[in-house]
Design an enzyme around this catalytic site. Structure first.
Site, PDB file in Angstrom:
ATOM      1  N   ASP A 128       0.845  -1.200   0.000  1.00 32.77           N
ATOM      2  CA  ASP A 128       0.000   0.000   0.000  1.00 32.77           C
ATOM      3  C   ASP A 128       0.884   1.256   0.000  1.00 32.77           C
ATOM      4  O   ASP A 128       0.386   2.382  -0.007  1.00 32.77           O
ATOM      5  CB  ASP A 128      -1.034   0.003   1.132  1.00 32.77           C
ATOM      6  N   GLU A 164       9.795  -4.605   9.945  1.00 33.06           N
ATOM      7  CA  GLU A 164      10.197  -3.311   9.379  1.00 33.06           C
ATOM      8  C   GLU A 164      10.812  -2.418  10.448  1.00 33.06           C
ATOM      9  O   GLU A 164      10.192  -2.152  11.485  1.00 33.06           O
ATOM     10  CB  GLU A 164       8.970  -2.614   8.743  1.00 33.06           C
TER      11      GLU A 164
HETATM   12  O1  KIV Z   1       3.705  -1.057   1.557  1.00 29.78           O
HETATM   13  C1  KIV Z   1       4.791  -1.633   1.308  1.00 29.78           C
HETATM   14  O2  KIV Z   1       5.418  -1.426   0.265  1.00 29.78           O
HETATM   15  C2  KIV Z   1       5.283  -2.590   2.304  1.00 29.78           C
HETATM   16  C3  KIV Z   1       6.623  -3.224   2.072  1.00 29.78           C
HETATM   17  C4  KIV Z   1       7.727  -2.262   2.049  1.00 29.78           C
HETATM   18  C5  KIV Z   1       6.874  -4.297   3.041  1.00 29.78           C
HETATM   19  O3  KIV Z   1       4.624  -2.856   3.255  1.00 29.78           O
END
Ligand code: KIV
Length: 278
Positions: free
Chosen positions: A46, A184
């Protein structure tokens, strides 16, 4: 082109010699390019909101926007597993609706799995989705959809208590049926402990080298944003200035009538100038 990856293939890569590679994708041509390069997982994050739609955060991203881009990514891939983020508000509000939304990613967008953010608080959702046949990837640490509650985009899991809580969350997600987990922006040493402490693959972003795999936002690794690149993201290319140079050259060549040249122009034997003579 390798054979089509499955959720089971990814689970079996846990602790293996070959780490899992994950890159974000938001459209079919980029998905095809990354897929041909052998990336294991295409993540329709997202992050779409910021990277493609010009939004300030992931919060306003809708189900329809995610489905539209996830379907394009699915059309572009041949081998990689495609996972889509369930956007903010599409889960946790109502369990039935959560399951219906998860199912839509598989039925309408051709995805293989969904990802949702949170620990113990989302375990009922994870359980219900998995029971309905929707594989789920978890996401701990910095969770952008609720970054405000975390005090912004800052490192999470600092201190033993916070680390213990995150390990408990990771184990709860595994118990609920998640097949993998994004970590993360947490200390590398905590990511190492969590990776050893769960039986499902961990995919790190800003979480050091000890995870079972790594994910990057593709636009960051290609250097497409000049304003900001997170400190943990490596720029493998610096495309933005090269793209700007190409645009300047195009402008110069159009303005000086150098482009299009004969090789860019269709020709025929017809003499059309007679059309102006009547
Ligand atoms: O929204 C995103 O791109 C993510 C990834 C970086 C894990 O959650």
């Amino acid at each position: 082109m390798g054979k089509k990856r499955t959720v089971k293939d990814i689970r079996l890569m846990k602790g293996g010699r070959q780490k899992i590679t994950v890159l974000t994708a938001y459209d079919a041509p980029m998905a095809a390019l990354l897929d041909q390069s052998g990336v294991d997982i295409l993540m329709v994050g997202d992050s779409l909101g910021m990277v493609v739609l010009g939004l300030d955060s992931t919060v306003p991203v809708t189900m329809e926007q995610m489905l539209h881009h996830a379907a394009a990514v699915s059309r572009g891939r041949k081998s990689a597993l495609v996972i889509a983020d369930m956007p903010f508000g599409s889960y946790l509000v109502d369990l039935r609706e959560t399951v219906n939304n998860g199912v839509r990613f598989l039925k309408e967008a051709g995805c293989d799995a969904v990802k949702l953010e949170g620990g113990e608080t989302v375990c009922a959702e994870v359980c219900a989705l998995v029971r309905a046949g929707v594989p789920v990837m978890g996401h701990l640490g910095v969770t952008p959809q609720t970054a405000g509650q975390l005090g912004g985009f800052k490192i999470q899991g600092k201190g033993l208590e916070a680390g213990r809580k995150m390990l408990a969350d990771a184990r709860a997600l595994e118990e609920a049926g998640a097949f993998a987990l994004v970590l993360e922006c947490i200390p590398g040493s905590l990511a190492e402990v969590i990776s050893r402490g769960v039986g499902i693959p961990t995919i790190g972003i800003g979480a050091g080298p000890h995870c079972d795999g790594q994910v990057l936002v593709t636009n960051d690794m290609f250097g497409l944003f000049e304003e900001f690149t997170p400190s943990f993201a490596k720029k493998y290319l610096n495309l933005a200035p090269r793209m700007k140079d190409a645009v300047s050259l195009f402008q110069e060549e159009v303005q000086s009538s150098m482009f299009p040249a004969p090789e860019h122009t269709f020709t025929t034997d017809e003499d059309y100038s007679s059309l102006l003579e009547s």
